[in-house]
Design an enzyme around this catalytic site. Structure first.
Site, mmCIF file in Angstrom:
data_model
loop_
_atom_site.group_PDB
_atom_site.id
_atom_site.type_symbol
_atom_site.label_atom_id
_atom_site.label_comp_id
_atom_site.label_asym_id
_atom_site.label_seq_id
_atom_site.Cartn_x
_atom_site.Cartn_y
_atom_site.Cartn_z
ATOM 1 C CE LYS A 1 72.036 20.394 47.774
ATOM 2 N NZ LYS A 1 72.017 21.702 47.152
ATOM 3 C CG HIS B 1 66.347 23.630 39.412
ATOM 4 N ND1 HIS B 1 66.704 24.908 39.752
ATOM 5 C CD2 HIS B 1 66.710 22.841 40.459
ATOM 6 C CE1 HIS B 1 67.264 24.886 40.959
ATOM 7 N NE2 HIS B 1 67.279 23.660 41.416
#
Lengths: 430, 430
Positions: free
Chosen positions: A169, A285
């Site tokens: 992130k 994912h």
């Protein structure tokens, strides 16, 4: 009237069981679990159940909205989807499809049939494909996970504990070298796995090839320092040709794991990747799945997607957190995790991943609900730690340690070695 | 507090415009149509609009649910998705995304970002990606249709009329040679285009390679007999490696067109196919789209899919019938057809296909609504003709002829040469 009869659906003249033969309706018949794929649809319609079930079975197998001169009775009887059960209370229709309708190892062909036009039918208000069951013969066409849960856990020496995953992130914004150096800090502070986020692929300021080089260099360092095995998950989500090239870059560079967004590129890409046998763990994912899984009345259940992902060869798969930022339902996540790990064909179990809005304070409850055989992914829950990402990784591993040792997390946080956990609990609660 | 501040969303402590900087909310600012991709979301949530819009912009660009130590202010200001408009009445939120967030030519990467986790957010009840607008710079990365509407219509000498498509029915059940012989009858009785149905790929009793050989042989015959150009659409929907092999079989055998189910294999496959430049017209089927397009409150609009399909290189695309068996809304279909043919980057127009539950009696109304620049696909509406498929193809072409000549279809059906049309109108109405 032509000799070969076919029910004229969507028509006032329809006559089920009358002079027109209904190839699709066989209520009470027994499908053969060795010869049929069985689909369970949840359906809402203002039309009669038998009429709607016939329409669905026809559209998903060999028929259409009108009687066909080209459909001969022996073929129709052999190939029609057969409605064998209607549960009006639960709104469930069960249909058995003969294997001859399906190409041997093609998830796209399966979906075009059983999860295709049926969602568009005007006669139906809402329809959801809830489940699919497959005969062994069909499953044998698929590879399943090359590694699977046990092998991944063994590789990372985490037999009796959850794996700690750390998501890069911001999702996008770090250069390749910033990315690699941050990964190093996460590993040496306790993360087993560090991963790209779903929209980080190959960007001008963080090119895939550079990222692979620099991250793997830092991984080697982290392994030396910690004397532990570490893993990086490279996002190879791209058009299939490019995806394969990137996966080969990872393989040649000594990487062990790649991530595919199974929704935005599809499980067809996973099938191709698995067939190439690159000895890479496939991380699935699922960004985008909620566009069609979230509405409990229309679309496709995530259970169906998870089963197909295991067939296609996903080794570890995002399945929900129950406690995080994503809107998943506890019983659904449990059902999916069970389906990934229970006996299914000859496939190895797929390792479930909990990801989305997790922080250390949520770990006890998460493990209580989902068990220890999971990857716990932290993104904001590490990089949002008041003392930064390294402290965040320490807090996450302290939280996991507490749970594995059966300690109360608040008490554990009060130990002097665990001040990062304490900070995390103060910051986000527990 | 760390120096680089980040709004802590989903948190009571959130302070928009206060001491914490909100990188995402820029109401009233003007996005640059040359530098931003603009997404329009329709949103339902019980939270405040500004809070929800911030959450969406963060999740679709660089942020997450909490404040990040790793997100530096200059990067955040450069890369954040920027909410520039909230229309509370229409429930629309518009967000501008800087191009740096996107890989150059990857529809999967675009979707993983803008149509990814956002559908899962717990804070949001329903969210639908309604539209995407792209800067020229981004569009330049894509090939668009290699042929496009005008070239397809020219190839089939159909400048001033709709093209007549015939879908193989039953969807599955004919052998390769039955399939080829039936295609011949459809062509010589008026069909321009004959096509595989969506779940017919490579099956034991109708193998792809045999189908290509036999169909193209019959096509040559049909062209000689009719002195007209004909087309067959081979369904190459499969895993990407297999899809490419089959497309190459079609190319080498002299075929001109392949069909891809853009939902079950995804537009990433279309991008790859287009890049291979096989000189094949790409026919886009859309089985399965309604799993996420049908609910007007949640999912993705078909308008978005259609724009992406044109970018990826689809020459002709299923877009709805308004009048058939599928539940589409007239204004939506019109909007999609407009978007496929109006100016968009440097792309050629994509030819819209009306398909699903059509029969000759519906043609006048269909053309009145959608115009002449379409392919009209008949499946049951040909093979369900009381006198069989040949008569069905004749009836379909008589219906199209009536419309092109501006004749009343019932009067036209009463001419002695048009008895097949008369039968069709009697059978299905008009």
């Amino acid at each position: 009237m032509p000799k070969t009869k076919f029910i004229r659906r969507s028509s006032a003249k329809q006559s089920v069981g009358g002079e027109v033969e209904n190839y699709y309706l066989h209520l009470g018949s027994k499908p053969s679990p060795k010869e049929h794929i069985i689909a369970t649809y949840r359906v809402e319609s203002r039309f009669a159940w038998e009429k709607v079930a016939t329409e669905i079975a026809a559209e998903t197998s060999i028929g259409t909205w009108t009687q066909l001169s080209t459909l001969k009775a022996p073929i129709a009887r052999k190939l029609a989807g057969r409605v064998f059960n209607i549960d009006k209370k639960k709104k469930l229709i069960k249909i058995a499809y003969p294997l001859a309708l399906f190409e041997k190892a093609s998830i796209p062909q399966l979906l075009s049939g059983l999860a295709g036009n049926v969602f568009s039918l005007r006669m139906i208000k809402n329809i959801r494909l809830e489940d699919l069951d497959f005969p062994q013969k069909y499953l044998n066409n698929f590879g399943g996970p090359a590694f699977g849960r046990n092998r991944v856990k063994y590789k990372l020496r985490a037999k009796n504990r959850p794996l700690i995953g750390a998501i890069m992130k911001p999702k996008i914004g770090l250069s390749a070298s910033e990315n690699a150096r941050l990964a190093y800090r996460l590993w040496v502070n306790g993360a087993d796995i560090v991963k790209d986020d779903e929209n980080l692929t190959n960007l001008d300021f963080n090119q895939f090839k550079h990222r692979v080089e620099q991250v793997l260099y830092e991984k080697t360092k982290a392994q030396l320092v910690t004397k532990k095995k570490k893993m990086y998950v490279f996002n190879v989500t791209a058009t299939p040709d490019v995806m394969m090239k990137r996966a080969k870059i990872v393989e040649r560079s000594g990487g062990k794991c790649v991530m595919v967004d199974i929704i935005s590129v599809g499980l067809d890409n996973v099938q191709m990747l698995r067939k190439a046998n690159l000895r890479l763990i496939i991380h699935g994912h699922r960004a985008g799945h909620s566009a069609f899984t979230r509405n409990p009345r229309h679309g496709i259940s995530y259970l169906v997607i998870a089963k197909l992902a295991r067939m296609a060869g996903v080794d570890q798969l995002h399945t929900g957190t129950v406690v995080g930022k994503m809107a998943d339902v506890e019983e659904d996540v449990l059902e999916v995790n069970k389906s990934l790990t229970e006996k299914f064909g000859k496939f190895k179990p797929t390792l479930p991943i909990a990801s989305g809005g997790l922080h250390p304070g949520l770990v006890p409850n998460l493990v209580k609900i989902l068990g220890k055989d999971i990857i716990i992914n932290f993104g904001g829950g590490i990089h949002g730690h008041p003392s930064g990402s390294s402290a965040g990784a320490r807090a996450a591993s302290q939280a996991v340690e507490a749970v594995v040792k059966g300690k109360n997390i608040k008490a554990w946080a009060n130990k002097k070695d665990n001040k990062e956990l304490k900070q995390a609990l103060e910051h986000w609660g527990s």
